[in-house]
Design a protein around this motif. Structure first.
Motif, PDB file in Angstrom:
ATOM      1  N   ALA A 231       8.616 -30.669 -31.274  1.00 19.30           N
ATOM      2  CA  ALA A 231       9.670 -29.670 -31.074  1.00 19.30           C
ATOM      3  C   ALA A 231       9.193 -28.496 -30.236  1.00 19.30           C
ATOM      4  O   ALA A 231       7.997 -28.219 -30.118  1.00 19.30           O
ATOM      5  CB  ALA A 231      10.171 -29.157 -32.425  1.00 19.30           C
ATOM      6  N   VAL A 232      10.198 -27.831 -29.653  1.00 21.55           N
ATOM      7  CA  VAL A 232      10.012 -26.521 -29.044  1.00 21.55           C
ATOM      8  C   VAL A 232      10.546 -25.504 -30.050  1.00 21.55           C
ATOM      9  O   VAL A 232      11.741 -25.503 -30.353  1.00 21.55           O
ATOM     10  CB  VAL A 232      10.767 -26.406 -27.702  1.00 21.55           C
ATOM     11  N   ARG A 233       9.674 -24.670 -30.570  1.00 20.23           N
ATOM     12  CA  ARG A 233      10.048 -23.753 -31.647  1.00 20.23           C
ATOM     13  C   ARG A 233      10.612 -22.462 -31.069  1.00 20.23           C
ATOM     14  O   ARG A 233       9.953 -21.765 -30.291  1.00 20.23           O
ATOM     15  CB  ARG A 233       8.848 -23.443 -32.540  1.00 20.23           C
ATOM     16  N   LEU A 234      11.845 -22.145 -31.497  1.00 20.05           N
ATOM     17  CA  LEU A 234      12.518 -20.921 -31.071  1.00 20.05           C
ATOM     18  C   LEU A 234      12.765 -20.037 -32.306  1.00 20.05           C
ATOM     19  O   LEU A 234      13.082 -20.541 -33.379  1.00 20.05           O
ATOM     20  CB  LEU A 234      13.857 -21.240 -30.400  1.00 20.05           C
ATOM     21  N   ARG A 235      12.631 -18.724 -32.106  1.00 20.22           N
ATOM     22  CA  ARG A 235      12.861 -17.811 -33.225  1.00 20.22           C
ATOM     23  C   ARG A 235      13.663 -16.603 -32.781  1.00 20.22           C
ATOM     24  O   ARG A 235      13.329 -15.949 -31.796  1.00 20.22           O
ATOM     25  CB  ARG A 235      11.550 -17.322 -33.835  1.00 20.22           C
ATOM     26  N   ALA A 236      14.735 -16.311 -33.549  1.00 24.56           N
ATOM     27  CA  ALA A 236      15.553 -15.128 -33.318  1.00 24.56           C
ATOM     28  C   ALA A 236      15.251 -14.093 -34.387  1.00 24.56           C
ATOM     29  O   ALA A 236      15.181 -14.417 -35.578  1.00 24.56           O
ATOM     30  CB  ALA A 236      17.041 -15.494 -33.330  1.00 24.56           C
TER      31      ALA A 236
END
Length: 286
Positions: A231-236
Motif C-alpha cells: 500500500a501507499v499510506r496516506l494520512r489526514a
C-alpha cells in the motif's frame, strides 16, 4: 528514701512523656482532620467515613510514648519487652491487612491534590481502560466506558499507570485518518478526496493560527506517510472540538471517502501474493 526518689522521678518522666504524646497526637489529629475534610469536600464524600485515619495516628503516637516509657524505666523494661513483642505481632498482622486499603486512600488524596484528572474527563488508563471519569473516592475511581459499563479501579493502581487525559487543558483534539491505497492509484487525487471530505464534515475545526492562515496553509493536511509491501499510506490530520466528535467524524469519513474512492476509480490496498508453479519432471516425461 532513695527508692522513693527513683519512683517519683520515673513517674514524673512517664507523665511528661505521655503529656508530650497527647499534645503531638492532638496536633496531628487536627492537621489530618483538616486534610481529610478538604479532600472529602472536593470528592463530595462524607468525611466521617475516614475518621479512623485520625484515630489510627493517635493510637500510634500513644504506642510510641508507651514504648519510650517502658524502655527508659529499668523496672518496666522486662515487662515491656514481653508486652510489645506480642503487640508487635498483632500490629504486623493488622498493618499487612490494611496496607492495600491505606495505599488506596493515600493515592486518592494525591489525585485530589495533583489533579491528573477530574470528574468528567475522558482518560485512558494504561492500555486497557478508556472512558469518562464518573466518580473519584478516596479508595477508587469509577470510569464509564463507551459501552456504558462502570470500571472501578483502585487509586493505587491508577497512580502506577500512564494516564492519557484528553480533557486536562482543553478537549480539542487532532485525529489522524490513515488509509492505504494501491500502487496504481492516483495518489494526488486520493489525497485531494480525503481533504475535501474532511473539510465538508461539520465536526472539522480550523486550528490554524493567524500566521498559518495568512500563509495559505490548508485547514486539513494530508500527507503520504510511506510505502509498505502492499500500500501507499496516506494520512489526514483533522481537528475536532472533543474526542467524541473526533470518533464520530472518523467513522463518517471512512464511509464517505470509501464511497468517493469507488466513484473515482481509486482502489484501496489489499494483500497480494504472486505464486509460481514449477512444472514437475514427471509430467514432462509422460
Amino acid at each position: 528514701m532513695n527508692y522513693m526518689g527513683t519512683f517519683w522521678n520515673d513517674l514524673l518522666f512517664a507523665v511528661i512523656v505521655m503529656s508530650i504524646g497527647v499534645v503531638i497526637a492532638r496536633i496531628l489529629r487536627i492537621v489530618i482532620g483538616r486534610l481529610v475534610t478538604g479532600a472529602s469536600t472536593k470528592l463530595k464524600v462524607d468525611p466521617t467515613k475516614y475518621n479512623f485515619l485520625k484515630n489510627a495516628v493517635e493510637f500510634i503516637i500513644y504506642v510510641i510514648a508507651l514504648i519510650v516509657i517502658f524502655n527508659s524505666i529499668p523496672k518496666l523494661r522486662a515487662y515491656g519487652t514481653a508486652l510489645f513483642a506480642g503487640a508487635g505481632v498483632l500490629a504486623a498482622i493488622v498493618g499487612f491487612a490494611s496496607q492495600s486499603a491505606f495505599s488506596n486512600i493515600v493515592s486518592g488524596v494525591f489525585i485530589v491534590i495533583f489533579r491528573p484528572f477530574s470528574v468528567g474527563d475522558r482518560v485512558q488508563v494504561g492500555q486497557l481502560y478508556t472512558g469518562d471519569v464518573e466518580d473519584i473516592t478516596l479508595r477508587h475511581t469509577v470510569i464509564k466506558d463507551f459501552e456504558n459499563r462502570r470500571i472501578v479501579i483502585p487509586n493505587a493502581v491508577i497512580n502506577n499507570e500512564t494516564i492519557i487525559n484528553s480533557s486536562l487543558s482543553h478537549e480539542k483534539i487532532c485525529t489522524f485518518l490513515e488509509i492505504g491505497v494501491s500502487f496504481d492509484a492516483d495518489v494526488d487525487k486520493a489525497m485531494s478526496i480525503m481533504q475535501e471530505e474532511a473539510l465538508n464534515h461539520p465536526f472539522c475545526q480550523d486550528n490554524r493560527t493567524f500566521e498559518e492562515t495568512a500563509e495559505g496553509k490548508p485547514k486539513v493536511v494530508v500527507r503520504m506517510l510511506g510505502l509498505t509491501e502492499t500500500a501507499v499510506r496516506l494520512r489526514a490530520s483533522i481537528w475536532a472540538t472533543n474526542p467524541s466528535d473526533a470518533f464520530e467524524m472518523r467513522c463518517d469519513l471512512f464511509k464517505s471517502i470509501k464511497a468517493r474512492f469507488d466513484a473515482e476509480g481509486i482502489s484501496l490496498a489489499f494483500p497480494q501474493r504472486v505464486v509460481y508453479l514449477r512444472e514437475s519432471t514427471t509430467d514432462k516425461k509422460s
